[in-house]
Design a protein around this motif. Structure first.
Motif, PDB file in Angstrom:
ATOM      1  N   GLU A 177      34.810 -21.502 -17.559  1.00 18.21           N
ATOM      2  CA  GLU A 177      34.847 -19.669 -17.935  1.00 18.21           C
ATOM      3  C   GLU A 177      32.949 -19.743 -18.404  1.00 18.21           C
ATOM      4  O   GLU A 177      32.540 -18.422 -17.553  1.00 18.21           O
ATOM      5  CB  GLU A 177      34.969 -19.019 -19.689  1.00 18.21           C
ATOM      6  CG  GLU A 177      36.936 -19.448 -19.103  1.00 18.21           C
ATOM      7  CD  GLU A 177      36.960 -18.973 -20.690  1.00 18.21           C
ATOM      8  OE1 GLU A 177      38.341 -18.619 -20.581  1.00 18.21           O
ATOM      9  OE2 GLU A 177      36.256 -20.055 -21.590  1.00 18.21           O
ATOM     10  N   SER A 178      32.313 -20.524 -18.417  1.00 13.82           N
ATOM     11  CA  SER A 178      31.013 -20.748 -18.367  1.00 13.82           C
ATOM     12  C   SER A 178      30.686 -20.219 -17.045  1.00 13.82           C
ATOM     13  O   SER A 178      29.329 -20.102 -16.739  1.00 13.82           O
ATOM     14  CB  SER A 178      30.318 -21.876 -19.288  1.00 13.82           C
ATOM     15  OG  SER A 178      29.057 -21.786 -19.074  1.00 13.82           O
ATOM     16  N   THR A 179      31.018 -21.519 -15.705  1.00 12.93           N
ATOM     17  CA  THR A 179      30.153 -21.426 -14.299  1.00 12.93           C
ATOM     18  C   THR A 179      30.582 -20.107 -14.448  1.00 12.93           C
ATOM     19  O   THR A 179      30.338 -19.828 -13.515  1.00 12.93           O
ATOM     20  CB  THR A 179      31.453 -22.329 -13.949  1.00 12.93           C
ATOM     21  OG1 THR A 179      31.404 -23.756 -14.413  1.00 12.93           O
ATOM     22  CG2 THR A 179      31.093 -22.131 -11.677  1.00 12.93           C
ATOM     23  N   MET A 180      31.858 -19.220 -14.356  1.00 12.94           N
ATOM     24  CA  MET A 180      32.200 -18.004 -14.183  1.00 12.94           C
ATOM     25  C   MET A 180      31.412 -17.164 -14.500  1.00 12.94           C
ATOM     26  O   MET A 180      30.819 -15.948 -14.025  1.00 12.94           O
ATOM     27  CB  MET A 180      33.800 -17.494 -14.267  1.00 12.94           C
ATOM     28  CG  MET A 180      33.920 -15.850 -12.936  1.00 12.94           C
ATOM     29  SD  MET A 180      33.504 -15.845 -11.178  1.00 12.94           S
ATOM     30  CE  MET A 180      34.519 -17.258 -10.883  1.00 12.94           C
ATOM     31  N   LEU A 181      30.788 -17.025 -15.895  1.00 11.09           N
ATOM     32  CA  LEU A 181      30.077 -16.130 -16.131  1.00 11.09           C
ATOM     33  C   LEU A 181      29.324 -16.209 -15.705  1.00 11.09           C
ATOM     34  O   LEU A 181      28.222 -15.357 -15.762  1.00 11.09           O
ATOM     35  CB  LEU A 181      29.789 -16.331 -17.796  1.00 11.09           C
ATOM     36  CG  LEU A 181      29.088 -15.392 -18.120  1.00 11.09           C
ATOM     37  CD1 LEU A 181      29.100 -13.724 -18.359  1.00 11.09           C
ATOM     38  CD2 LEU A 181      28.589 -15.823 -19.789  1.00 11.09           C
ATOM     39  N   ASN A 182      28.338 -17.577 -15.518  1.00 10.21           N
ATOM     40  CA  ASN A 182      26.541 -17.626 -14.870  1.00 10.21           C
ATOM     41  C   ASN A 182      26.400 -17.179 -13.796  1.00 10.21           C
ATOM     42  O   ASN A 182      26.177 -16.426 -13.187  1.00 10.21           O
ATOM     43  CB  ASN A 182      26.549 -19.304 -15.162  1.00 10.21           C
ATOM     44  CG  ASN A 182      26.156 -19.693 -16.656  1.00 10.21           C
ATOM     45  OD1 ASN A 182      25.803 -19.069 -17.422  1.00 10.21           O
ATOM     46  ND2 ASN A 182      26.422 -21.247 -16.966  1.00 10.21           N
ATOM     47  N   THR A 183      27.517 -16.763 -13.004  1.00 10.57           N
ATOM     48  CA  THR A 183      28.038 -17.095 -11.289  1.00 10.57           C
ATOM     49  C   THR A 183      27.759 -15.088 -11.109  1.00 10.57           C
ATOM     50  O   THR A 183      27.054 -14.500 -10.510  1.00 10.57           O
ATOM     51  CB  THR A 183      29.285 -17.149 -10.376  1.00 10.57           C
ATOM     52  OG1 THR A 183      29.231 -18.013 -10.539  1.00 10.57           O
ATOM     53  CG2 THR A 183      29.596 -16.788  -9.139  1.00 10.57           C
ATOM     54  N   LYS A 184      28.967 -14.554 -12.296  1.00 12.00           N
ATOM     55  CA  LYS A 184      28.123 -13.552 -12.170  1.00 12.00           C
ATOM     56  C   LYS A 184      26.719 -12.561 -12.644  1.00 12.00           C
ATOM     57  O   LYS A 184      26.656 -11.285 -11.964  1.00 12.00           O
ATOM     58  CB  LYS A 184      29.657 -12.680 -13.335  1.00 12.00           C
ATOM     59  CG  LYS A 184      31.147 -12.305 -12.196  1.00 12.00           C
ATOM     60  CD  LYS A 184      31.960 -11.812 -13.393  1.00 12.00           C
ATOM     61  CE  LYS A 184      33.235 -12.296 -12.670  1.00 12.00           C
ATOM     62  NZ  LYS A 184      34.661 -11.385 -13.428  1.00 12.00           N
ATOM     63  N   VAL A 185      26.468 -13.190 -13.726  1.00 13.77           N
ATOM     64  CA  VAL A 185      24.969 -13.404 -13.598  1.00 13.77           C
ATOM     65  C   VAL A 185      24.233 -13.515 -12.847  1.00 13.77           C
ATOM     66  O   VAL A 185      23.403 -12.147 -12.709  1.00 13.77           O
ATOM     67  CB  VAL A 185      24.584 -13.589 -15.249  1.00 13.77           C
ATOM     68  CG1 VAL A 185      23.304 -13.193 -15.636  1.00 13.77           C
ATOM     69  CG2 VAL A 185      25.497 -13.140 -17.037  1.00 13.77           C
ATOM     70  N   TYR A 186      24.428 -14.173 -11.997  1.00 14.29           N
ATOM     71  CA  TYR A 186      23.243 -14.752 -11.334  1.00 14.29           C
ATOM     72  C   TYR A 186      23.654 -13.752 -10.453  1.00 14.29           C
ATOM     73  O   TYR A 186      22.286 -13.256  -9.834  1.00 14.29           O
ATOM     74  CB  TYR A 186      23.780 -16.347 -11.054  1.00 14.29           C
ATOM     75  CG  TYR A 186      22.815 -16.458  -9.529  1.00 14.29           C
ATOM     76  CD1 TYR A 186      21.604 -16.536  -9.172  1.00 14.29           C
ATOM     77  CD2 TYR A 186      23.519 -16.521  -8.177  1.00 14.29           C
ATOM     78  CE1 TYR A 186      20.608 -16.676  -8.590  1.00 14.29           C
ATOM     79  CE2 TYR A 186      22.652 -17.326  -7.135  1.00 14.29           C
ATOM     80  CZ  TYR A 186      21.412 -17.033  -7.636  1.00 14.29           C
ATOM     81  OH  TYR A 186      20.495 -18.098  -5.883  1.00 14.29           O
ATOM     82  N   LEU A 187      24.790 -13.172 -10.273  1.00 15.38           N
ATOM     83  CA  LEU A 187      24.546 -12.086  -8.745  1.00 15.38           C
ATOM     84  C   LEU A 187      24.489 -10.543  -8.869  1.00 15.38           C
ATOM     85  O   LEU A 187      24.032  -9.323  -7.733  1.00 15.38           O
ATOM     86  CB  LEU A 187      26.468 -12.028  -8.334  1.00 15.38           C
ATOM     87  CG  LEU A 187      26.841 -13.993  -7.350  1.00 15.38           C
ATOM     88  CD1 LEU A 187      28.031 -13.489  -6.894  1.00 15.38           C
ATOM     89  CD2 LEU A 187      26.291 -13.061  -6.092  1.00 15.38           C
ATOM     90  N   SER A 188      24.356 -10.474 -10.486  1.00 16.62           N
ATOM     91  CA  SER A 188      23.856  -9.596 -10.810  1.00 16.62           C
ATOM     92  C   SER A 188      22.686  -8.616 -11.033  1.00 16.62           C
ATOM     93  O   SER A 188      22.619  -7.758 -10.925  1.00 16.62           O
ATOM     94  CB  SER A 188      24.919  -8.986 -12.477  1.00 16.62           C
ATOM     95  OG  SER A 188      24.048  -9.574 -13.190  1.00 16.62           O
ATOM     96  N   GLY A 189      22.388 -10.341 -11.038  1.00 16.49           N
ATOM     97  CA  GLY A 189      20.879  -9.806 -11.334  1.00 16.49           C
ATOM     98  C   GLY A 189      20.160  -9.024 -12.539  1.00 16.49           C
ATOM     99  O   GLY A 189      18.432  -8.775 -12.769  1.00 16.49           O
ATOM    100  N   LEU A 190      20.691  -9.049 -13.588  1.00 10.34           N
ATOM    101  CA  LEU A 190      20.593  -9.024 -14.825  1.00 10.34           C
ATOM    102  C   LEU A 190      20.458 -10.015 -16.052  1.00 10.34           C
ATOM    103  O   LEU A 190      20.696 -11.452 -15.148  1.00 10.34           O
ATOM    104  CB  LEU A 190      21.729  -7.891 -15.226  1.00 10.34           C
ATOM    105  CG  LEU A 190      22.044  -7.268 -14.905  1.00 10.34           C
ATOM    106  CD1 LEU A 190      23.472  -6.010 -15.809  1.00 10.34           C
ATOM    107  CD2 LEU A 190      21.157  -5.998 -14.879  1.00 10.34           C
TER     108      LEU A 190
END
Length: 107
Positions: free
Chosen positions: A25-38
């Motif tokens: 879950e942490s990896t997926m959250l970090n990926t989504k944050v990284y791709l969002s630019g936020l």
């Protein structure tokens, strides 16, 4: 106790919230944050408050998309298939790219 901080919009952000996640879950959250630019804080707050997450095209988001896509391609070449998490990441990338295309100004 943490120090009270006034953010850029005049809000006091003095409450700290913490929670536990699995490594996946942490990896997926970090990926989504990284791709969002936020920032992670802004991404999580937007999700919790059910706000639309707007990804702005920038060199940083382009680089994040490129790096993540290259990583997924390497994984596919090595393993021959994707995990469920990698499939979800790929779907997120496709959604982001389609959003960029839809918002592009046409001559």
């Amino acid at each position: 106790m943490s120090e009270k901080l006034l953010d850029g919009k005049g809000r006091w952000r003095c409450v700290t919230v913490g929670f536990r996640m699995s490594p996946e879950e942490s990896t997926m959250l970090n990926t989504k944050v990284y791709l969002s630019g936020l920032t992670k804080q802004d991404y999580i707050i937007s999700c919790i408050l059910e706000k639309e997450i707007v990804v702005r095209g920038s060199p940083r988001t382009y680089k994040a998309l490129k790096n993540t896509l290259c990583s997924l391609i390497r994984e596919l070449n090595e393993n021959g298939s994707f995990t469920d998490e990698q499939r979800e990441t790929l779907q997120l990338i496709v959604t982001l790219i389609e959003g960029f295309k839809d918002n592009a100004e046409l001559p």
